[in-house]
Scaffold this active site. Structure first.
Site, short mmCIF file in Angstrom:
data_model
loop_
_atom_site.label_atom_id
_atom_site.label_comp_id
_atom_site.label_asym_id
_atom_site.label_seq_id
_atom_site.Cartn_x
_atom_site.Cartn_y
_atom_site.Cartn_z
CG HIS A 139 2.03 -5.58 0.27
ND1 HIS A 139 1.31 -6.52 0.94
CD2 HIS A 139 1.25 -5.20 -0.78
CE1 HIS A 139 0.14 -6.70 0.35
NE2 HIS A 139 0.10 -5.93 -0.71
N GLY A 198 1.17 -1.71 -7.76
CA GLY A 198 -0.03 -2.43 -7.33
C GLY A 198 -1.26 -1.56 -7.13
CG ASP A 214 -1.72 -5.88 -7.01
OD1 ASP A 214 -0.50 -6.05 -7.19
OD2 ASP A 214 -2.19 -5.41 -5.96
CG ASP A 236 3.00 -5.59 5.97
OD1 ASP A 236 3.08 -6.39 6.93
OD2 ASP A 236 3.03 -4.36 6.10
CG HIS A 281 -3.53 -2.22 -3.58
ND1 HIS A 281 -2.67 -1.70 -2.66
CD2 HIS A 281 -2.87 -3.24 -4.17
CE1 HIS A 281 -1.54 -2.37 -2.68
NE2 HIS A 281 -1.63 -3.32 -3.58
CG ASP A 292 -7.00 -3.85 -6.90
OD1 ASP A 292 -8.13 -4.14 -7.33
OD2 ASP A 292 -6.53 -2.70 -6.92
NE ARG A 339 -11.85 -13.80 -6.73
CZ ARG A 339 -11.82 -12.69 -5.96
NH1 ARG A 339 -11.73 -12.79 -4.66
NH2 ARG A 339 -11.89 -11.49 -6.49
#
Length: 132
Positions: A6, A53, A58, A78, A85, A88, A94
């Site tokens: 980030h 991203g 992502d 962060d 997003h 995402d 995950r």
């Protein structure tokens, strides 16, 4: 190996990458666009670039995880900032968990996971025995 950060964590990722520059030069790197451009400009590290991203990067890295093309996801997030997003980012985390890909979210975890990832990337793929 995928490298993502980030905005508030890009300097932290660059500092980490500078400390591990030699090891990273021997790896195939994938990075989101802005992060990858910074790695190239400041450290001379070459990475295959995906979109930024928020623009789908992502998700592109997530697809690479599903395709077993990522051995380590280094994603300095962060935790104090809000990301437009965020869904995402959660989906990418995950996928790393579902597909058993190590995930480093800060320099300490990246330091621990990098040596093993380098070994796994250098090792030849295991040969499956015939079931006959």
């Amino acid at each position: 190996m995928a490298l993502v950060a980030h905005d508030a964590k890009k300097t932290e990722l660059l500092d980490w990458a500078a400390r591990h520059q030699e090891a990273l030069r021997g790896c195939r790197l994938v990075a989101t666009r802005t992060t990858g451009e910074l790695l190239a400009r400041r450290l001379g590290l070459r990475a295959d670039l995906v979109a930024s991203g928020p623009l789908g990067g992502d998700q592109q890295i997530g697809a690479m995880i599903v395709e077993e093309r990522i051995a380590l996801l280094v994603f300095f997030t962060d935790p104090l900032g809000t990301q437009p997003h965020e869904s995402d980012v959660r989906a990418l985390h995950r996928l790393a968990v579902v597909h058993d890909v190590p995930l480093a979210s800060n320099p300490a975890s990246a330091d621990v996971l990098l040596p093993d990832a380098c070994l796994r990337m250098a090792a030849p793929a295991p040969v499956e025995a015939d079931a006959a």
